[in-house]
Scaffold this active site. Structure first.
Site, PDB file in Angstrom:
ATOM      1  N   TYR A 180       0.840  -1.201   0.000  1.00 46.57           N
ATOM      2  CA  TYR A 180       0.000   0.000   0.000  1.00 46.57           C
ATOM      3  C   TYR A 180       0.875   1.251   0.000  1.00 46.57           C
ATOM      4  CZ  TYR A 180      -2.229   4.096   1.703  1.00 46.57           C
ATOM      5  OH  TYR A 180      -2.592   5.397   1.808  1.00 46.57           O
TER       6      TYR A 180
ATOM      7  N   GLY B 256      -4.493   6.443   0.088  1.00 44.58           N
ATOM      8  CA  GLY B 256      -5.797   6.552   0.734  1.00 44.58           C
ATOM      9  C   GLY B 256      -6.840   5.776  -0.025  1.00 44.58           C
TER      10      GLY B 256
ATOM     11  N   ARG C 177     -11.130  32.134  47.288  1.00 44.07           N
ATOM     12  CA  ARG C 177     -11.226  30.952  48.147  1.00 44.07           C
ATOM     13  C   ARG C 177     -11.066  29.658  47.351  1.00 44.07           C
ATOM     14  NH1 ARG C 177     -16.612  29.363  50.798  1.00 44.07           N
ATOM     15  NH2 ARG C 177     -17.182  31.483  50.172  1.00 44.07           N
TER      16      ARG C 177
ATOM     17  N   ASN D  13     -12.470   7.641   2.880  1.00 46.28           N
ATOM     18  CA  ASN D  13     -11.416   6.834   3.496  1.00 46.28           C
ATOM     19  C   ASN D  13     -11.139   7.386   4.895  1.00 46.28           C
ATOM     20  OD1 ASN D  13      -9.165   5.026   3.823  1.00 46.28           O
ATOM     21  ND2 ASN D  13      -7.800   6.727   3.322  1.00 46.28           N
ATOM     22  N   GLN D  14     -10.978   8.676   4.955  1.00 47.62           N
ATOM     23  CA  GLN D  14     -10.737   9.315   6.252  1.00 47.62           C
ATOM     24  C   GLN D  14     -12.092   9.774   6.789  1.00 47.62           C
ATOM     25  OE1 GLN D  14      -7.558  12.253   5.922  1.00 47.62           O
ATOM     26  NE2 GLN D  14      -6.676  11.140   4.206  1.00 47.62           N
TER      27      GLN D  14
END
Ligand SMILES: N[C@@H](Cc1ccc(O)cc1)C(=O)O
Length: 526
Positions: free
Chosen positions: A69, A76, A296, A431-432
């Protein structure tokens, strides 16, 4: 201009940071970023061998299987596209070329060094299938301070920081621009000037440089340091303000904080006790029973930031010391591991969290200022903390505008806390389809910290003024920790008696904060 320009008293740390695959801490990255430390890439035989074994594994796989790949396929979602063998060599150069879509400001020099250091640290893990020669080229950029021009915007933070890192990949290959010796120039010219040849990327090396989280991680290392400083200075400012309002230091007693064991508030309360020289009291009721929450509950508000620091440090350093690209190559077995380590969710969460904790501290300080400038709440201090007396009092407005500015900066910081990580969206042909937005989170955090420096600077002016006015009302001595701070502040900020523009004082204090020159910026006190 009341502040001299050179307020840094930090000792330069000259030892080189070694890059050999062993874990780095974020202090090392910050020291490289500021130029205090140079780097050394290990040339140990075993290290070089391990790195080169990964690159050789890629070649072996290519010969044996023919498909990897991102080496013999498109990137991608385009991984179904086969790259003909004669075009494989071109592919890594295509990757940075089409990712040249960065916009926005350029990262500054410190940020750029941090990014280069983060990328080098990741590739030194030896899981990215790159040659030692590529590490040497990144190390050379850092060592010669050749800084790629990296636009800050255009990364979704999963597929790593592809677009901004394309500017690093291009510079390694002698393309696009760099800043060198203060001048913007072609990367090829800068490399030539230091006697280095442009790199020709081998299969997988484009992805290895770009498909990772180095931009968000580098920025996060720097942001973390600033967030810690904010916690320390806010504690000191709170102590000054408790003194200036004749507040009740017994809100910070150890016995109280033993009863609620979060370490952050306990640490802040300890600082406040030390600064205010407050011993545990046996008296049933102190003179003032209860101050308002902004005094405080200061340990509780600053304490959240304090407790976020070790947690977020772990997230950032784990990312820094990780192989965070894809695919990974096991140099021992030669296996290709396809995964999603470019997903920067931990850095995104760290940055979203830190900016929220910092903004809450700024809000606390803004509320403290509201008490200081209002004679209804300040227990005897003049309105607007004006030090003008007699007939001059009428025309003088003291710190009125400073308070308004702090309100504006605080509001803007609070507005900037919207988490980036929840704005994930599907991109790149799905893909993303889930991304971290970690780089946006880091930039948002930086913006909150920038506003924070302005708020801290203004609060230092206000505290200096308020403490002086309190001592006029009730002559006495400051506890030693605060006396040091007040002396430093008096030396750098003239009392505002007649109104004056305060922008130069603010700018000088912001610089001093960034140089860690303001007392209280280190845990040892001062
Ligand atoms: N990060 C992607 C690779 C990728 C690289 C470049 C791109 O433009 C898009 C995707 C993956 O590993 O799946």
């Amino acid at each position: 201009m009341h502040l001299n320009m050179n307020l840094t008293d930090a000792t330069p740390d000259t030892g080189r940071v070694l890059f050999d695959g062993q874990p780095l801490d974020l202090e090392a990255v910050a020291a490289i970023a500021s130029g205090r430390r140079r780097i050394r890439l290990s040339d140990a035989e075993a290290f070089r061998h391990r790195i080169n074994a990964g690159a050789q594994a890629v070649w072996r796989l290519l010969a044996e299987e023919g498909v990897i790949y991102g080496v013999t396929t498109g990137y991608g979602d385009s991984c179904t596209v086969a790259i003909p063998p004669e075009l494989v060599a071109e592919l890594p150069h295509r990757l940075y070329t089409y990712h040249g879509v960065g916009m926005g400001r350029l990262l500054d020099a410190d940020e750029t060094r941090a990014v280069l250091a983060a990328r080098l640290a990741s590739l030194c893990q030896g899981m990215s299938g790159v040659r030692y020669a590529l590490l040497e080229q990144i190390a050379a950029l850092i060592d010669h301070d050749i800084l790629p021009c990296i636009p800050a915007e255009g990364s979704v933070g999963a597929s790593g920081d592809l677009t901004p890192l394309s500017y690093v990949a291009a510079a390694l290959c002698g393309e696009r621009d760099v800043i060198w010796r203060g001048r913007r120039m072609a990367a090829a010219d800068a490399l030539r000037a230091v006697g280095r040849a442009p790199l020709a990327l081998q299969p997988k090396e484009g992805l290895a440089v770009m498909n990772g989280t180095a931009v968000m991680t580098g920025l996060a290392c720097l942001a973390w340091q600033r967030a810690r400083r904010c916690s320390l200075i806010a504690s000191r400012i709170t102590a000054l303000n408790v003194f200036a309002t004749a507040g009740n230091p017994h809100h910070f007693e150890a016995q109280l904080f033993d009863a609620k064991p979060h370490p952050g508030p306990r640490a802040v309360a300890r600082r406040l006790r030390r600064d205010l020289a407050c011993e545990d009291s046996t008296a049933r009721n102190p003179a003032r029973l209860q101050d308002r929450y902004s005094l405080r509950c200061a340990p509780h508000v600053i304490g959240v930031l304090e407790d976020a620091l070790p947690f977020t440090r772990t997230l950032i350093e784990n990312e820094l010391n990780s192989a965070n690209d894809n695919p990974l190559i096991d140099p021992d077995s030669g296996r290709v591991l396809h995964g999603g380590h470019f997903y920067g969710g931990h850095v995104a969460f760290a940055m979203d969290g830190l900016k929220t904790a910092v903004a809450n501290v700024l809000d606390l300080l803004d509320r403290q200022l509201a008490l200081l400038v209002d004679s209804r709440y300040s227990h005897g201090l003049p309105d607007n903390l004006s030090a003008a007396d007699g007939p001059r009092a009428a025309v003088n407005h003291g710190l009125k505008a400073l308070q308004i500015a702090v309100s504006a900066w605080t509001a803007e910081a609070l507005k900037g806390t919207l988490p980036a990580s929840v704005f994930s969206r599907s991109t790149e042909c799905h893909n993303q389809d889930k991304v971290s937005m970690g780089t946006i989170a880091a930039r948002d955090c930086q913006r909150v910290l920038d506003l924070g420096d302005q708020v801290l600077a203004a609060m230092l002016i206000a505290a200096r003024q308020a403490v002086t006015l309190r001592l006029r009302l009730a002559p006495g001595t400051l506890p030693p920790g605060l006396a040091d701070s007040q002396a430093w502040l008096e030396a750098h900020i003239p009392l505002v008696e007649e109104d004056r523009a305060l922008d130069q004082d603010l700018a000088g204090l912001v610089r001093a904060l960034r140089d860690d020159a303001v007392p209280g910026a280190s845990e040892s006190g001062r």
